[in-house]
Design an enzyme around this catalytic site. Structure first.
Site, PDB file in Angstrom:
ATOM      1  CD  GLU A 107      95.393 -15.111  31.933  1.00  9.88           C
ATOM      2  OE1 GLU A 107      94.909 -14.518  30.955  1.00  9.88           O
ATOM      3  OE2 GLU A 107      96.400 -15.832  31.860  1.00  9.88           O
ATOM      4  CG  HIS A 110      93.099 -19.684  34.139  1.00  7.32           C
ATOM      5  ND1 HIS A 110      93.426 -20.688  33.247  1.00  7.32           N
ATOM      6  CD2 HIS A 110      94.283 -19.135  34.520  1.00  7.32           C
ATOM      7  CE1 HIS A 110      94.744 -20.719  33.102  1.00  7.32           C
ATOM      8  NE2 HIS A 110      95.285 -19.800  33.866  1.00  7.32           N
ATOM      9  CG  HIS A 167      97.962 -23.365  35.769  1.00  6.74           C
ATOM     10  ND1 HIS A 167      99.008 -22.613  36.269  1.00  6.74           N
ATOM     11  CD2 HIS A 167      97.235 -22.511  35.000  1.00  6.74           C
ATOM     12  CE1 HIS A 167      98.913 -21.367  35.842  1.00  6.74           C
ATOM     13  NE2 HIS A 167      97.837 -21.270  35.076  1.00  6.74           N
ATOM     14  CG  HIS A 200      98.319 -21.026  30.361  1.00  4.44           C
ATOM     15  ND1 HIS A 200      98.078 -19.717  30.022  1.00  4.44           N
ATOM     16  CD2 HIS A 200      98.197 -21.067  31.718  1.00  4.44           C
ATOM     17  CE1 HIS A 200      97.845 -19.007  31.124  1.00  4.44           C
ATOM     18  NE2 HIS A 200      97.909 -19.804  32.159  1.00  4.44           N
TER      19      HIS A 200
END
Ligand code: 13P
Ligand code: ZN
Length: 262
Positions: free
Chosen positions: A114, A137, A139, A209
Site C-alpha cells: 500500500e 491501515h 481490517h 477491505h
C-alpha cells in the site's frame, strides 16, 4: 543500529500499536500496514547509503523530496512487528526525482504494497502543512462488515449512525468516516481516491477491505479507528439482540458538538 531518543520512541509506538491491531483481531496474516514520517526526528540518517535500488512509487510526491519514513514491510505480520519491529519494517528515503524511494535502514525489507496510498497521503499532508505524521491501515471486522451494506455507503450515513452509538465517537472522531468504493488493494487508484476523502475526513473506509486513518501520532490515528469500531460493535450487538438501536438524538449529538467545540 542505535537510534536517537525520538526515533526510538516512534519505533516503540509502532510496535505497541501493531500489537493492539493484532489483539483487536484486525490483523489476520499480514493484514494492515503503518507508515510514520520521521524526517524531522532522524536527520542523521540522511547520510546512510541505500540498501536497495531505487523503487518506483507509482505516483509523484513532489512535497516529499528527501523525506524519510518508517514503513512496515509487505507480507509482514503485525504480531511480529509488535515484538521485532526492525525485522518487519524498514526506513525509506524519497529520491530526488520524487517518483522513487530507496531503503536505507535497518534491513532491506520491501515496504507495504500500500506504499502508493501511504506516500500519496504523506505528500498531501505535507503540501497542506498539516502536522500529521502517522498513517495506519487495518481490517477492523465490524466496520468492514458494515461496508458490505450498500445503504451505509452513501455519504455520511455510516458516520451519523456510528456517531449516534456512543458520545465518545462524536467527540473523538469529529470528522467521521469517509468512504472509498471498492478499489484494488495497493493500486494508485486507491491512493488517489483516499486523498480525495482525506480532504474532509481523518478516517477513511476502503469498502469491503479495511480502514485507513491519519494522525499527529500513531496512537491518535489508532484511537479514532478504535472508537468507530466500538460504535460498530454496539450497533451489531443491538441488532443481534433483535432490535434497531435507538441512537443518540440529533439534539444530543449537537449538544456534544457544542460541549467539545467540534
Ligand atoms: P502488505 O502486507 O503489503 O502491507 O498488505 C497488507 C494489506 O492489508 C493490503 O491492503
Ligand atoms: Zn488491507
Amino acid at each position: 543500529m542505535i537510534y536517537n531518543e525520538q526515533l526510538t520512541k516512534i519505533i516503540t509506538e509502532v510496535a505497541q500499536v501493531s500489537g493492539y491491531l493484532w489483539e483487536k483481531g484486525w490483523a489476520e496474516r499480514n493484514g494492515g500496514n503503518i507508515s510514520y514520517n520521521i524526517t524531522s526526528v532522524a536527520s542523521e540518517l540522511q547520510s546512510l547509503k541505500a540498501l536497495s535500488n531505487p523503487m518506483e512509487i507509482g505516483i509523484t510526491v513532489p512535497g516529499l523530496r528527501g523525506a524519510m519514513f518508517l514503513v512496515t514491510g509487505t507480507g509482514k505480520r503485525m504480531r511480529y512487528v509488535a515484538t521485532e519491529p526492525m525485522d518487519n519494517a524498514a526506513i525509506i528515503r524519497i529520491c530526488d526525482n520524487c517518483t522513487h524511494y530507496e531503503i536505507i535502514a535497518e534491513k532491506n525489507i520491501r515496504p507495504t504494497s500500500e506504499i502508493p496510498s501511504h506516500l500519496a497521503i504523506h505528500n498531501y499532508l505535507q503540501d497542506r502543512s498539516i502536522g500529521y505524521k502517522a498513517v495506519v491501515h487495518t481490517h477492523p471486522t465490524e466496520l468492514v462488515a458494515m461496508s458490505h451494506n450498500r445503504a451505509f455507503l452513501k455519504k455520511d450515513v455510516l458516520t451519523k449512525l456510528l456517531w449516534s452509538m456512543i458520545p465518545e465517537t462524536r467527540a473523538f472522531c469529529p470528522k467521521g468516516l469517509g468512504i472509498v468504493p471498492y478499489t484494488l488493494p495497493g493500486s494508485v487508484e486507491l491512493a488517489l481516491a483516499t486523498i480525495e476523502q482525506l480532504k474532509d475526513y481523518d478516517v477513511v473506509m476502503w469498502e469491503k477491505h479495511g480502514v485507513l486513518a491519519v494522525g499527529e501520532t500513531l496512537v491518535e490515528a489508532f484511537d479514532m479507528i478504535d472508537t468507530l469500531s466500538k460504535s460498530a460493535q454496539i450497533y451489531i450487538n443491538s441488532r443481534s439482540m433483535g432490535y434497531e438501536p435507538e441512537g443518540l438524538s440529533e439534539q444530543q449529538m449537537n449538544e456534544l458538538k457544542d460541549a467539545f467545540n467540534l
